[in-house]
Design a protein around this motif. Structure first.
Motif, PDB file in Angstrom:
ATOM      1  N   ARG A  21       0.771  -1.173  -0.089  1.00 44.44           N
ATOM      2  CA  ARG A  21       0.118   0.036  -0.083  1.00 44.44           C
ATOM      3  C   ARG A  21       0.868   1.232  -0.008  1.00 44.44           C
ATOM      4  O   ARG A  21       1.921   1.322   1.048  1.00 44.44           O
ATOM      5  CB  ARG A  21      -0.965  -0.107   1.392  1.00 44.44           C
ATOM      6  N   LEU A  22       0.665   2.345  -0.975  1.00 46.77           N
ATOM      7  CA  LEU A  22       1.322   3.307  -1.005  1.00 46.77           C
ATOM      8  C   LEU A  22       0.106   4.398  -0.859  1.00 46.77           C
ATOM      9  O   LEU A  22      -0.808   4.285  -1.497  1.00 46.77           O
ATOM     10  CB  LEU A  22       2.115   3.622  -2.394  1.00 46.77           C
ATOM     11  N   ILE A  23       0.500   5.573  -0.096  1.00 41.60           N
ATOM     12  CA  ILE A  23      -0.358   6.694   0.387  1.00 41.60           C
ATOM     13  C   ILE A  23       0.133   7.858  -0.488  1.00 41.60           C
ATOM     14  O   ILE A  23       1.312   8.198  -0.333  1.00 41.60           O
ATOM     15  CB  ILE A  23      -0.404   6.715   1.716  1.00 41.60           C
TER      16      ILE A  23
ATOM     17  N   GLY B 195      16.740   2.530 -10.121  1.00 40.47           N
ATOM     18  CA  GLY B 195      16.025   3.177  -9.300  1.00 40.47           C
ATOM     19  C   GLY B 195      16.260   2.591  -7.882  1.00 40.47           C
ATOM     20  O   GLY B 195      15.559   2.755  -6.892  1.00 40.47           O
ATOM     21  N   GLU B 196      17.300   1.900  -7.618  1.00 42.31           N
ATOM     22  CA  GLU B 196      17.757   1.362  -6.272  1.00 42.31           C
ATOM     23  C   GLU B 196      17.579   2.322  -5.170  1.00 42.31           C
ATOM     24  O   GLU B 196      17.401   1.907  -4.226  1.00 42.31           O
ATOM     25  CB  GLU B 196      18.806   0.854  -6.756  1.00 42.31           C
ATOM     26  N   ARG B 197      18.074   3.559  -5.356  1.00 43.05           N
ATOM     27  CA  ARG B 197      18.379   4.430  -4.194  1.00 43.05           C
ATOM     28  C   ARG B 197      16.895   4.903  -3.891  1.00 43.05           C
ATOM     29  O   ARG B 197      16.740   5.173  -2.826  1.00 43.05           O
ATOM     30  CB  ARG B 197      19.230   5.576  -4.688  1.00 43.05           C
ATOM     31  N   VAL B 198      16.194   5.161  -4.757  1.00 49.99           N
ATOM     32  CA  VAL B 198      14.797   5.178  -4.262  1.00 49.99           C
ATOM     33  C   VAL B 198      13.841   4.154  -3.691  1.00 49.99           C
ATOM     34  O   VAL B 198      13.324   4.552  -2.559  1.00 49.99           O
ATOM     35  CB  VAL B 198      13.750   5.687  -5.758  1.00 49.99           C
ATOM     36  N   VAL B 199      14.152   2.973  -4.163  1.00 50.87           N
ATOM     37  CA  VAL B 199      13.682   1.783  -3.399  1.00 50.87           C
ATOM     38  C   VAL B 199      14.206   1.567  -2.268  1.00 50.87           C
ATOM     39  O   VAL B 199      13.374   1.489  -1.170  1.00 50.87           O
ATOM     40  CB  VAL B 199      13.837   0.357  -4.359  1.00 50.87           C
ATOM     41  N   ASP B 200      15.513   1.765  -1.947  1.00 49.55           N
ATOM     42  CA  ASP B 200      16.171   1.664  -0.801  1.00 49.55           C
ATOM     43  C   ASP B 200      15.543   2.699   0.121  1.00 49.55           C
ATOM     44  O   ASP B 200      15.590   2.579   1.442  1.00 49.55           O
ATOM     45  CB  ASP B 200      17.514   1.895  -0.833  1.00 49.55           C
ATOM     46  N   ALA B 201      15.436   3.971  -0.065  1.00 50.04           N
ATOM     47  CA  ALA B 201      14.819   4.951   0.454  1.00 50.04           C
ATOM     48  C   ALA B 201      13.389   4.727   1.044  1.00 50.04           C
ATOM     49  O   ALA B 201      13.052   4.977   2.464  1.00 50.04           O
ATOM     50  CB  ALA B 201      14.999   6.340  -0.365  1.00 50.04           C
ATOM     51  N   PHE B 202      12.445   4.318   0.144  1.00 49.52           N
ATOM     52  CA  PHE B 202      11.186   3.995   0.770  1.00 49.52           C
ATOM     53  C   PHE B 202      11.160   2.667   1.603  1.00 49.52           C
ATOM     54  O   PHE B 202      10.435   2.839   2.648  1.00 49.52           O
ATOM     55  CB  PHE B 202      10.343   3.512  -0.465  1.00 49.52           C
ATOM     56  N   LYS B 203      12.110   1.688   1.561  1.00 43.50           N
ATOM     57  CA  LYS B 203      12.326   0.484   2.574  1.00 43.50           C
ATOM     58  C   LYS B 203      12.754   1.044   3.770  1.00 43.50           C
ATOM     59  O   LYS B 203      12.269   0.651   4.617  1.00 43.50           O
ATOM     60  CB  LYS B 203      13.279  -0.161   1.769  1.00 43.50           C
ATOM     61  N   ARG B 204      13.733   1.910   3.740  1.00 46.62           N
ATOM     62  CA  ARG B 204      14.262   2.560   4.976  1.00 46.62           C
ATOM     63  C   ARG B 204      13.319   3.556   5.636  1.00 46.62           C
ATOM     64  O   ARG B 204      12.855   3.361   7.003  1.00 46.62           O
ATOM     65  CB  ARG B 204      15.602   3.383   4.830  1.00 46.62           C
ATOM     66  N   MET B 205      12.625   4.200   4.979  1.00 48.27           N
ATOM     67  CA  MET B 205      11.478   5.226   5.629  1.00 48.27           C
ATOM     68  C   MET B 205      10.087   4.526   6.044  1.00 48.27           C
ATOM     69  O   MET B 205       9.678   4.896   7.282  1.00 48.27           O
ATOM     70  CB  MET B 205      11.217   6.538   4.718  1.00 48.27           C
ATOM     71  N   TYR B 206       9.639   3.584   5.202  1.00 50.26           N
ATOM     72  CA  TYR B 206       8.294   3.239   5.264  1.00 50.26           C
ATOM     73  C   TYR B 206       8.126   1.772   5.456  1.00 50.26           C
ATOM     74  O   TYR B 206       7.064   1.123   5.384  1.00 50.26           O
ATOM     75  CB  TYR B 206       7.355   3.883   4.271  1.00 50.26           C
ATOM     76  N   ASP B 207       9.306   1.078   5.152  1.00 46.08           N
ATOM     77  CA  ASP B 207       9.270  -0.400   5.083  1.00 46.08           C
ATOM     78  C   ASP B 207       8.217  -0.918   4.037  1.00 46.08           C
ATOM     79  O   ASP B 207       7.636  -1.938   4.341  1.00 46.08           O
ATOM     80  CB  ASP B 207       9.004  -1.013   6.597  1.00 46.08           C
ATOM     81  N   VAL B 208       8.292  -0.324   2.911  1.00 48.90           N
ATOM     82  CA  VAL B 208       7.592  -0.803   1.886  1.00 48.90           C
ATOM     83  C   VAL B 208       8.537  -1.090   0.847  1.00 48.90           C
ATOM     84  O   VAL B 208       9.312  -0.125   0.560  1.00 48.90           O
ATOM     85  CB  VAL B 208       6.345  -0.056   1.295  1.00 48.90           C
ATOM     86  N   ASP B 209       8.202  -1.874  -0.207  1.00 48.66           N
ATOM     87  CA  ASP B 209       8.994  -2.362  -1.267  1.00 48.66           C
ATOM     88  C   ASP B 209       8.241  -1.686  -2.545  1.00 48.66           C
ATOM     89  O   ASP B 209       7.520  -2.480  -3.076  1.00 48.66           O
ATOM     90  CB  ASP B 209       9.205  -3.896  -1.492  1.00 48.66           C
TER      91      ASP B 209
END
Length: 74
Positions: free
Chosen positions: A18-20, A42-56
């Motif tokens: 789920r993305l809000i 887009g690995e840096r974007v994927v990693d940042a969302f994983k770090r901040m929101y724990d979503v893939d």
């Protein structure tokens, strides 16, 4: 070095992810010419969302400009 703010454009629920609308992360790129969604798939974007929101976001197939808004901050 360049700083980009990446924000989810619309809410979505895909493949159990789920993305809000409004979820955002800051991504630092080595060069301003490197667009965060295209550089290294887009690995840096994927990693940042994983770090901040724990979503893939890759699992949700959302690593593209149709779902994410990219703004150069600095």
């Amino acid at each position: 070095m360049a700083l980009f703010k990446v924000t989810v454009k619309n809410p979505m629920f895909r493949n159990g992810v789920r993305l809000i609308k409004g979820m955002s992360v800051d991504v630092v790129m080595d060069h301003a010419a490197h667009y965060p969604l295209n550089h290294e798939r887009g690995e840096r974007v994927v990693d940042a969302f994983k770090r901040m929101y724990d979503v893939d976001i890759r699992k949700a197939n959302a690593v593209n400009s149709a779902h994410l808004d990219v703004v150069k901050v600095g």
